[in-house]
Design a protein around this motif. Structure first.
Motif, PDB file in Angstrom:
ATOM      1  N   ILE A  29       0.845  -1.190   0.000  1.00  0.00           N
ATOM      2  CA  ILE A  29       0.000   0.000   0.000  1.00  0.00           C
ATOM      3  C   ILE A  29       0.881   1.241   0.000  1.00  0.00           C
ATOM      4  O   ILE A  29       1.703   1.439   0.894  1.00  0.00           O
ATOM      5  CB  ILE A  29      -0.955  -0.007   1.211  1.00  0.00           C
ATOM      6  CG1 ILE A  29      -1.811  -1.288   1.177  1.00  0.00           C
ATOM      7  CG2 ILE A  29      -1.830   1.238   1.203  1.00  0.00           C
ATOM      8  CD1 ILE A  29      -2.721  -1.470   2.378  1.00  0.00           C
ATOM      9  N   VAL A  30       0.695   2.065  -1.045  1.00  0.00           N
ATOM     10  CA  VAL A  30       1.542   3.231  -1.268  1.00  0.00           C
ATOM     11  C   VAL A  30       0.674   4.471  -1.426  1.00  0.00           C
ATOM     12  O   VAL A  30      -0.283   4.469  -2.209  1.00  0.00           O
ATOM     13  CB  VAL A  30       2.404   3.027  -2.546  1.00  0.00           C
ATOM     14  CG1 VAL A  30       3.234   4.256  -2.855  1.00  0.00           C
ATOM     15  CG2 VAL A  30       3.287   1.794  -2.406  1.00  0.00           C
ATOM     16  N   SER A  31       0.988   5.535  -0.695  1.00  0.00           N
ATOM     17  CA  SER A  31       0.244   6.791  -0.838  1.00  0.00           C
ATOM     18  C   SER A  31       0.625   7.456  -2.162  1.00  0.00           C
ATOM     19  O   SER A  31       1.789   7.441  -2.560  1.00  0.00           O
ATOM     20  CB  SER A  31       0.555   7.728   0.330  1.00  0.00           C
ATOM     21  OG  SER A  31       1.915   8.088   0.334  1.00  0.00           O
ATOM     22  N   GLN A  71      -4.426   5.137   8.651  1.00  0.00           N
ATOM     23  CA  GLN A  71      -5.623   4.404   9.041  1.00  0.00           C
ATOM     24  C   GLN A  71      -5.876   3.229   8.085  1.00  0.00           C
ATOM     25  O   GLN A  71      -6.209   2.126   8.519  1.00  0.00           O
ATOM     26  CB  GLN A  71      -6.827   5.331   9.074  1.00  0.00           C
ATOM     27  CG  GLN A  71      -8.046   4.693   9.683  1.00  0.00           C
ATOM     28  CD  GLN A  71      -9.084   5.726  10.033  1.00  0.00           C
ATOM     29  OE1 GLN A  71      -9.302   6.672   9.299  1.00  0.00           O
ATOM     30  NE2 GLN A  71      -9.724   5.530  11.162  1.00  0.00           N
ATOM     31  N   VAL A  72      -5.710   3.468   6.788  1.00  0.00           N
ATOM     32  CA  VAL A  72      -5.857   2.390   5.809  1.00  0.00           C
ATOM     33  C   VAL A  72      -4.857   1.273   6.124  1.00  0.00           C
ATOM     34  O   VAL A  72      -5.210   0.088   6.117  1.00  0.00           O
ATOM     35  CB  VAL A  72      -5.690   2.918   4.364  1.00  0.00           C
ATOM     36  CG1 VAL A  72      -5.464   1.786   3.377  1.00  0.00           C
ATOM     37  CG2 VAL A  72      -6.896   3.759   3.960  1.00  0.00           C
ATOM     38  N   LEU A  73      -3.620   1.632   6.405  1.00  0.00           N
ATOM     39  CA  LEU A  73      -2.606   0.628   6.745  1.00  0.00           C
ATOM     40  C   LEU A  73      -3.007  -0.166   7.992  1.00  0.00           C
ATOM     41  O   LEU A  73      -2.913  -1.395   8.005  1.00  0.00           O
ATOM     42  CB  LEU A  73      -1.244   1.291   6.981  1.00  0.00           C
ATOM     43  CG  LEU A  73      -0.521   1.804   5.754  1.00  0.00           C
ATOM     44  CD1 LEU A  73       0.667   2.671   6.173  1.00  0.00           C
ATOM     45  CD2 LEU A  73      -0.080   0.662   4.852  1.00  0.00           C
ATOM     46  N   PRO A  89      -2.816 -10.722   6.701  1.00  0.00           N
ATOM     47  CA  PRO A  89      -1.507 -11.036   7.289  1.00  0.00           C
ATOM     48  C   PRO A  89      -0.280 -10.429   6.618  1.00  0.00           C
ATOM     49  O   PRO A  89       0.755 -10.272   7.268  1.00  0.00           O
ATOM     50  CB  PRO A  89      -1.446 -12.565   7.212  1.00  0.00           C
ATOM     51  CG  PRO A  89      -2.343 -12.934   6.085  1.00  0.00           C
ATOM     52  CD  PRO A  89      -3.429 -11.893   6.069  1.00  0.00           C
ATOM     53  N   VAL A  90      -0.358 -10.082   5.330  1.00  0.00           N
ATOM     54  CA  VAL A  90       0.829  -9.591   4.629  1.00  0.00           C
ATOM     55  C   VAL A  90       0.540  -8.209   4.058  1.00  0.00           C
ATOM     56  O   VAL A  90      -0.113  -8.074   3.028  1.00  0.00           O
ATOM     57  CB  VAL A  90       1.269 -10.549   3.496  1.00  0.00           C
ATOM     58  CG1 VAL A  90       2.511 -10.010   2.802  1.00  0.00           C
ATOM     59  CG2 VAL A  90       1.506 -11.954   4.025  1.00  0.00           C
ATOM     60  N   VAL A  91       1.018  -7.182   4.763  1.00  0.00           N
ATOM     61  CA  VAL A  91       0.830  -5.798   4.324  1.00  0.00           C
ATOM     62  C   VAL A  91       2.162  -5.072   4.426  1.00  0.00           C
ATOM     63  O   VAL A  91       2.739  -4.960   5.508  1.00  0.00           O
ATOM     64  CB  VAL A  91      -0.232  -5.058   5.169  1.00  0.00           C
ATOM     65  CG1 VAL A  91      -0.376  -3.617   4.704  1.00  0.00           C
ATOM     66  CG2 VAL A  91      -1.578  -5.784   5.114  1.00  0.00           C
ATOM     67  N   ALA A  92       2.653  -4.597   3.283  1.00  0.00           N
ATOM     68  CA  ALA A  92       3.858  -3.778   3.237  1.00  0.00           C
ATOM     69  C   ALA A  92       3.426  -2.368   2.857  1.00  0.00           C
ATOM     70  O   ALA A  92       2.295  -2.149   2.412  1.00  0.00           O
ATOM     71  CB  ALA A  92       4.852  -4.346   2.228  1.00  0.00           C
ATOM     72  N   GLN A  93       4.327  -1.401   3.015  1.00  0.00           N
ATOM     73  CA  GLN A  93       3.935  -0.019   2.785  1.00  0.00           C
ATOM     74  C   GLN A  93       5.050   0.805   2.190  1.00  0.00           C
ATOM     75  O   GLN A  93       6.218   0.439   2.240  1.00  0.00           O
ATOM     76  CB  GLN A  93       3.487   0.619   4.094  1.00  0.00           C
ATOM     77  CG  GLN A  93       4.647   0.862   5.067  1.00  0.00           C
ATOM     78  CD  GLN A  93       4.189   1.455   6.376  1.00  0.00           C
ATOM     79  OE1 GLN A  93       3.563   0.751   7.162  1.00  0.00           O
ATOM     80  NE2 GLN A  93       4.483   2.721   6.591  1.00  0.00           N
ATOM     81  N   GLY A  94       4.623   1.939   1.644  1.00  0.00           N
ATOM     82  CA  GLY A  94       5.554   2.967   1.212  1.00  0.00           C
ATOM     83  C   GLY A  94       5.770   3.943   2.355  1.00  0.00           C
ATOM     84  O   GLY A  94       5.433   3.661   3.499  1.00  0.00           O
ATOM     85  N   GLU A  95       6.329   5.109   2.040  1.00  0.00           N
ATOM     86  CA  GLU A  95       6.569   6.145   3.048  1.00  0.00           C
ATOM     87  C   GLU A  95       5.837   7.410   2.617  1.00  0.00           C
ATOM     88  O   GLU A  95       6.164   7.995   1.575  1.00  0.00           O
ATOM     89  CB  GLU A  95       8.071   6.420   3.184  1.00  0.00           C
ATOM     90  CG  GLU A  95       8.398   7.458   4.230  1.00  0.00           C
ATOM     91  CD  GLU A  95       9.889   7.711   4.333  1.00  0.00           C
ATOM     92  OE1 GLU A  95      10.255   8.870   4.612  1.00  0.00           O
ATOM     93  OE2 GLU A  95      10.686   6.774   4.121  1.00  0.00           O
ATOM     94  N   PHE A  96       4.867   7.817   3.402  1.00  0.00           N
ATOM     95  CA  PHE A  96       4.052   8.975   3.051  1.00  0.00           C
ATOM     96  C   PHE A  96       4.938  10.201   2.814  1.00  0.00           C
ATOM     97  O   PHE A  96       5.817  10.513   3.606  1.00  0.00           O
ATOM     98  CB  PHE A  96       3.045   9.282   4.166  1.00  0.00           C
ATOM     99  CG  PHE A  96       2.085  10.373   3.798  1.00  0.00           C
ATOM    100  CD1 PHE A  96       0.893  10.082   3.170  1.00  0.00           C
ATOM    101  CD2 PHE A  96       2.397  11.700   4.057  1.00  0.00           C
ATOM    102  CE1 PHE A  96       0.014  11.091   2.804  1.00  0.00           C
ATOM    103  CE2 PHE A  96       1.533  12.714   3.698  1.00  0.00           C
ATOM    104  CZ  PHE A  96       0.335  12.414   3.066  1.00  0.00           C
ATOM    105  N   GLY A  97       4.719  10.869   1.700  1.00  0.00           N
ATOM    106  CA  GLY A  97       5.412  12.111   1.391  1.00  0.00           C
ATOM    107  C   GLY A  97       6.830  11.960   0.864  1.00  0.00           C
ATOM    108  O   GLY A  97       7.468  12.951   0.530  1.00  0.00           O
TER     109      GLY A  97
END
Length: 146
Positions: free
Chosen positions: A75-77, A108-110, A118-126
């Protein structure tokens, strides 16, 4: 809330040359909060994301969700999903939520996704991010939650 979901064989996001999030097969989710968004939109977005049937079943039909296939979510902003190009050649981003609201809704989405999957990776906001993916299909689905 605006989203762009891409079914992927793999995806990763890097900041300053360092990989900060990556998944194997699953979905790359680009997400943009809009000014009228709140907790209700974030909940509906994640609920729809987890139930969206974009993965093939044994017959090759898109009948399975990311949860059904135990796929990952990256999940990426991306505020540029709110771009308005009707007024000229330079896009306007006034349709995106202000940075403070956008960050809160992204987080909140994250949190909602992590509580349900079980498997959620993310980007970095901004951050200035580089996103690499192998689109599977290709399958790319726009999603807008009001």
């Amino acid at each position: 809330m605006i989203g762009l979901i891409q079914r992927v064989r793999e995806a990763r996001v890097s900041v300053a040359g360092q990989v900060i999030g990556e998944i194997g097969a699953g979905a790359l989710v680009l997400v943009c909060a809009e000014p009228a968004d709140g907790e209700a939109q974030a909940r509906r977005f994640v609920d729809k994301l987890l139930k969206l049937r974009i993965f093939a079943d044994a017959a090759g039909k898109m009948n399975r969700s990311v949860a059904d296939v135990a796929g990952g979510l990256l999940i990426v902003s991306q505020f540029t999903l709110a771009a308005d190009c009707t007024g000229g050649n330079r896009p306007s981003f006034t349709g995106a939520a202000a940075p403070e609201q956008g960050r809160a809704l992204y987080e909140q989405v994250l949190a909602l996704a992590r509580a349900a999957h079980p498997v959620v990776a993310q980007g970095e906001f901004g951050a200035d991010m580089q996103v690499a993916l192998v689109n599977d299909g290709p399958v790319t689905i726009p999603l807008r939650i009001a």
